[in-house]
Design an enzyme around this catalytic site. Structure first.
Site, mmCIF file in Angstrom:
data_model
loop_
_atom_site.group_PDB
_atom_site.id
_atom_site.type_symbol
_atom_site.label_atom_id
_atom_site.label_comp_id
_atom_site.label_asym_id
_atom_site.label_seq_id
_atom_site.Cartn_x
_atom_site.Cartn_y
_atom_site.Cartn_z
ATOM 1 N N ILE A 75 76.830 40.586 43.752
ATOM 2 C CA ILE A 75 77.516 41.426 43.103
ATOM 3 C C ILE A 75 78.531 42.292 43.921
ATOM 4 O O ILE A 75 79.082 43.040 43.579
ATOM 5 C CB ILE A 75 76.668 42.347 42.410
ATOM 6 C CG1 ILE A 75 75.892 43.264 43.098
ATOM 7 C CG2 ILE A 75 75.693 41.701 41.423
ATOM 8 C CD1 ILE A 75 74.946 44.459 42.286
ATOM 9 N N LYS A 107 63.850 45.190 53.660
ATOM 10 C CA LYS A 107 63.880 45.874 52.356
ATOM 11 C C LYS A 107 65.379 45.938 51.911
ATOM 12 O O LYS A 107 66.236 45.858 52.634
ATOM 13 C CB LYS A 107 63.216 47.488 52.556
ATOM 14 C CG LYS A 107 61.680 47.292 52.976
ATOM 15 C CD LYS A 107 61.205 48.560 52.880
ATOM 16 C CE LYS A 107 60.908 49.273 54.438
ATOM 17 N NZ LYS A 107 59.960 50.532 54.205
ATOM 18 N N GLY A 108 65.492 46.690 50.675
ATOM 19 C CA GLY A 108 66.929 46.818 49.906
ATOM 20 C C GLY A 108 67.541 48.200 50.381
ATOM 21 O O GLY A 108 66.841 49.078 51.047
ATOM 22 N N GLY A 161 70.929 49.135 48.474
ATOM 23 C CA GLY A 161 71.871 49.538 47.562
ATOM 24 C C GLY A 161 71.582 50.980 47.139
ATOM 25 O O GLY A 161 72.771 51.759 47.107
ATOM 26 N N GLU A 162 70.489 51.151 46.902
ATOM 27 C CA GLU A 162 70.158 52.328 45.970
ATOM 28 C C GLU A 162 70.067 53.683 47.059
ATOM 29 O O GLU A 162 70.481 54.511 46.993
ATOM 30 C CB GLU A 162 69.144 52.279 45.071
ATOM 31 C CG GLU A 162 69.544 52.002 43.902
ATOM 32 C CD GLU A 162 69.007 50.715 43.025
ATOM 33 O OE1 GLU A 162 68.606 49.824 43.472
ATOM 34 O OE2 GLU A 162 69.008 50.887 41.763
ATOM 35 N N SER A 199 67.800 47.383 44.314
ATOM 36 C CA SER A 199 67.724 47.185 45.614
ATOM 37 C C SER A 199 66.420 46.017 45.918
ATOM 38 O O SER A 199 65.842 45.893 46.922
ATOM 39 C CB SER A 199 67.417 48.185 46.459
ATOM 40 O OG SER A 199 68.338 49.489 46.330
#
Ligand code: FES
Ligand code: FES
Lengths: 206, 770
Positions: B494, B723-724, B726-727, B536
């Site tokens: 995205i 780990k993610g 984005g957030e 995320s």
């Protein structure tokens, strides 16, 4: 709807941007709007259409269009140059920036007719065959993008800026690119991309 | 390694725990060692799709044109609350170029918004609710036709404020009242009241935050095309499988008749996680007229009808001992879901980040006559963290402690909610690194003590988020005759760089150059299932599946090489893209030489995201530090610097990671200082429907940003240790800025956004601030 939209359109209210030329569009708007009924851009309806000749990315273009067609619509819908994006359609975000006779304009905010006899440069026009322009290359190397939807507008604004100021300071870039919204927030890397392109320009000049 | 099993998988996604069956490898691929010398993973390689995007050749859904394509536009309700008495579309239908009109009169009854409404409902609950949809030969004709539709409305009383909507005499959106579920969601551990009784210091404050709108640059849009009874949909979506299932259910057709494709996409931030009405409407229209249909929202619709972050009013009460030990916290909040179900809770950070034995939260999600909310980059956490971290600073001040020391004093080594240990928690390291980078010792020891018109201040905030992902997520890997590789995965990029990181992982394992790997994402007909791109979870779910697929491919190639070289497979090693006889290293063949022997075959493997470790809590952690200037003459706040120090597992690509952090911080600045959806309380209409009125951060608003990653990897979590981000990148920014403003001015602002008028009011308005 479209008529109302156009009459509501106003000059760019955002901070100083490299963009000029909208005033030119407005000068001819009233005439164009009263002459042109909003009709189907896709169908042949010669009686409501006008002939337009201009140069796009170095190629001569000649076609019939409804007078109300915006430059962005001409590029995207009629010439299949979908690199130019439309985000606000109201002259508020810079996504649709192209060069008109060397000056950056918001193509959503200007009639195609206002480009008659002029030269339009879009993001696709920066390519040499398949080879990226050094400015585009800088956006790749510096990662001056995320989703990429604002990117063509950013690149065209930057292109106009570098034409005006081949050796911009970081402040020049902040000011010159202030009219281009990036909702992903790639701004720091966009600014770095422009700076890097300017530096490689400078190297090439030496 | 080829063995697999099915498990019940449970992990947190956006607003809740999700549980589903998932196939996982029976035997996990050993995680890359923390210190593993990886050649491609971790490097700042160029974005995989950068060429397409900078050259203007990337075709987004918004750019697709099909032969004979028609265009659809939506008529929206002009009133905040109304019922349709009658609709007359005859004038619209007569217009040349109009192809079809859909309304509640002729559309099938399709349930929407979790069954609370219909695709076309006569009961309209917000100014912007869908009334009709027109397909025409051009978008302009469609837009003009909307004006020819005559609708008779019965205008109903409305309520556009969550607090008012909770009153018993408020106009009701639903028979059962305006509180979602009829009651608050309550969480309790220990006994908060007892905790307050024992506390030396008790503070109570109320905070509020505004509604903000995602406003991705590419509008929500779909292009739909029927071929017989098969439907292909190009959609600007964060979840191709979610959209496919919504289409199949809504149209009552088999799922295998629907193919949803998303290649490039101009952002989503949560607003494109679920299927939109527009896609279904376009599919219905296309079926009626026998032509492809394109539907895209204009910027006004983007600001009305496709989601937002709910607002919040939060009452917090904290109690601590003199020495700074937190004894009790309570959190009462309400927020507006908008007109249809969505979540407005925001207490998760308070429940989960600090050690505190006594906690009580009570949260109300309230229906009002406004556009429905949707998850927006860390739902609940951004507004919750703003209030929580302001309270933490206040408690620190009241107990005479440094804000950082206070946080360390109440540091939790285990998850206070589940009592489980974390796979990793490096928040302490993040505090230290961030404090050092910002020069924490330079903050005003006494808030507001900076003299002069421009007051400078430093502030900080912590963040917690899930971002561990989990199964089910699958990836296929194909090896072609020329040794080139395709990775197929049903996730979507995205704008975050998913194409790039998946190519990096495959290239790393197979020891191939990046240009040998191509990546195909987001196509329900060809890519195996992966979760929606949100929460995320994408990187921690997909990269281990791709790594698994690549490791399986290596094994497969060894098998083929053994047969070709007439050796037992144990004798063959895979080294630098070559298959080597261990006993006689001179005897070897390259992958492409082997693949030529394999001839026309395409070798395929399927990788799976392994199960999450049992008995562990998985979270991301971080701290952000802000330096601000408050111009006390104009009320303007300038963010000068942000330092973001985070524990997010392994860094896959430093360049992309920085970019995403900078973007999260940029959106945090918008939330803190300028973004706000404004509703006219008299009419219930949104006033901020264009990008002039809806203010967002631009380049000149950007501070200097430093991103510090304090984690090396989380090998307990998954085989890539990822780990993610984005957030996490976004959550603490606004809170850190608000705390820095307090440090600069000595005035606690409790309402976001911190616009100049609020700042001036707070500084000089004679209002006594806590
Ligand atoms: S699309 Fe033209 S300025 Fe926004
Ligand atoms: S890169 Fe997504 S809007 Fe700029």
């Amino acid at each position: 709807m479209a008529e109302k939209d156009i009459s509501r359109r106003i000059f760019i209210k955002r901070l100083g941007t490299g963009v000029a030329g909208s005033g030119l569009a407005l000068s001819q708007l009233s005439a164009a709007v009263s002459a042109g009924k909003d009709d189907d851009a896709g169908e042949k309806a010669p009686k409501d259409q006008v002939l337009l000749q201009l140069t796009v990315n170095g190629k001569a273009v000649r076609l019939h269009i409804p007078a109300s067609l915006t430059l962005a619509e001409l590029l995207r819908d009629r010439l299949n140059l979908s690199g130019t994006k439309v985000v606000c359609n109201h002259g508020e975000c810079g996504a649709c920036t192209v060069l008109l006779d060397g000056k950056a304009v918001y193509s959503c905010h200007i009639l195609a007719l206002d480009a008659a006899g002029k030269e339009v440069l879009t993001v696709e026009g920066l390519l040499k065959g398949e080879e990226l322009h050094p400015l585009q290359e800088a956006f790749v190397k510096e990662d001056g993008l995320q989703c990429g939807f604002c990117t063509p507008g950013q690149i065209m604004s930057a292109y106009a800026l570098l034409k005006q100021k081949p050796h911009p300071t970081p402040d020049d870039i902040r000011e010159g690119m202030a009219g281009n919204l990036c909702r992903c927030g790639a701004y720091p890397k966009i600014a770095q991309s422009v700076l890097a392109a300017a530096k490689s320009n400078a190297r090439a000049e030496r | 390694m080829a063995d697999k099993k099915v498990i019940k998988s449970r992990y947190f996604f956006e607003e809740d725990f999700e549980e589903q069956l998932a196939e996982v490898p029976a035997e996990k691929v050993a995680a890359w060692d923390k210190k593993a010398k990886l050649k491609i993973v971790g490097k700042g390689v160029d974005r995989y799709d950068a060429y397409d995007k900078v050259s203007g050749t990337a075709r987004y859904t918004f750019d697709i044109q099909l032969p004979h394509m028609a265009y659809a536009k939506t008529l929206r309700c002009p009133y905040a609350h109304a019922c349709i008495k009658s609709i007359d579309v005859s004038q619209a239908e007569k217009m040349p170029g109009v192809l079809a009109v859909l309304t509640a009169d002729n559309a099938p009854k399709i349930k929407w918004y979790r069954g609370t409404s219909y695709l076309f409902d006569r009961h309209l609950r917000y100014a912007g609710d869908e009334v009709a949809c027109v397909a025409a030969k051009s978008e302009r004709i469609a837009a003009q036709a909307l004006k020819k539709i005559k609708v008779e409305y019965e205008v109903l009383p409305f309520v556009a404020d969550a607090g008012k909507a909770m009153q018993p005499d408020a106009p009701k959106l639903y028979e059962n009242g305006n509180i979602a579920g009829g009651k608050p969601s309550v969480y309790e551990r220990g006994n908060a009241d007892e905790g307050f009784n024992r506390a030396d210091v008790v503070v109570e404050e109320t905070f509020d935050t505004q509604v903000v709108v995602h406003n991705p640059t590419e509008p929500h849009c779909s292009v739909v095309n029927w071929d017989g009874d098969k439907l292909t949909v190009w959609d600007s979506t964060q979840s191709v499988f979610g959209v496919r299932n919504a289409l199949a259910d809504s149209l009552d057709i088999p799922a295998n008749h629907v193919r949803v494709i998303k290649k490039y996409m101009g952002g989503g931030f949560g607003s494109k996680l679920a299927a939109g009405k527009y896609t279904i409407m376009a599919a219905l229209l296309a079926r009626t007229i026998g032509r492809p249909v394109k539907i895209s929202m204009d910027r006004e619709e983007m600001n009305l009808a496709v989601g937002n972050r709910p607002d919040s009013v939060q009452k917090l009460k904290f109690g601590a001992k003199k020495d700074g030990t937190l004894l009790a916290m309570s959190h009462y909040s309400y927020g507006a879901a908008g007109a249809y179900p969505s979540g407005a809770g925001c207490s998760w950070p308070l429940r989960s980040i600090y050690k505190c034995p006594n906690v009580r939260t009570e949260e109300y999600t309230v229906f009002i006559n406004a556009g429905p909310g949707r998850p927006f980059r860390a739902p609940g956490h951004v507004q919750g963290t703003f209030a929580l971290e302001a309270m933490i600073d206040t408690m620190a001040e009241k107990t005479g402690m440094d804000p950082l020391d206070f946080r360390l004093k109440n540091y939790s080594e285990i998850d206070p909610v589940s009592g489980q240990p974390y796979t990793t928690k490096r928040l302490r390291e993040a505090y230290e690194a961030g404090a050092k980078a910002i020069g924490w010792e330079n903050r005003n020891k006494k808030p507001g003590s900076d003299s002069g018109v421009i007051k400078r201040g430093l502030g900080m905030a912590s963040q917690i988020w899930w971002g561990g992902g989990g199964p089910p997520t699958y990836a296929n890997l194909k090896m072609n005759r020329d040794g080139s590789v395709e990775v197929l995965c049903g996730t979507q990029d995205i704008g975050t760089g998913t194409y790039t990181i998946l190519a990096q992982v495959a290239a790393e394992v197979l020891e191939l150059p990046m240009d040998k790997v191509s990546v195909i994402l987001g196509d329900t007909a060809v890519t195996p299932y992966a979760h929606g791109s949100g929460g995320s979870v994408t990187a921690p779910s997909t990269t281990p599946a791709v790594r698994h697929a690549a490791e399986l491919m290596k094994e497969k190639l060894i098998g083929y090489a053994a047969a070709q070289m007439n050796l037992p497979p144990e004798r063959i090693a895979y080294r630098s893209g070559e298959l080597v006889d261990r006993d006689n290293p001179a005897q070897k063949m390259s992958v492409s030489a082997l693949m030529r022997k394999v001839r026309e075959q395409v070798l395929v493997t399927t990788g799976m995201r392994e199960a999450n470790p049992e008995g562990y809590a998985v979270n991301t952690f971080g701290a952000q530090f802000a330096e601000v200037e408050v111009h006390t003459d104009t009320g303007k706040i300038v963010v000068k610097r942000i330092v973001a120090a985070h524990d997010i597992g392994r860094t896959l690509n430093r360049k992309l990671l920085e970019n995403q952090f900078e973007g999260g911080i940029m959106q945090g600045i918008g939330f803190a200082l300028m973004e706000e959806r404004v509703i006219d309380r008299n009419t219930g209409k949104v006033l901020t429907t264009n990008l002039e009125n809806y203010k967002m951060t631009l380049l000149p608003d950007m501070p200097e940003i430093e991103v510090i990653i304090v984690s090396d990897a989380d090998p307990l979590l998954n085989n890539t240790g990822v780990k993610g981000i984005g957030e996490p990148a976004h959550i603490p920014t606004a809170a850190a800025i608000a705390n820095a403003v307090y440090n600069a001015t000595g005035v606690r602002f409790k309402s976001l956004p911190l616009t100049p008028d609020k700042v001036l009011q707070g500084l000089y308005g004679g209002v006594k601030q806590g």
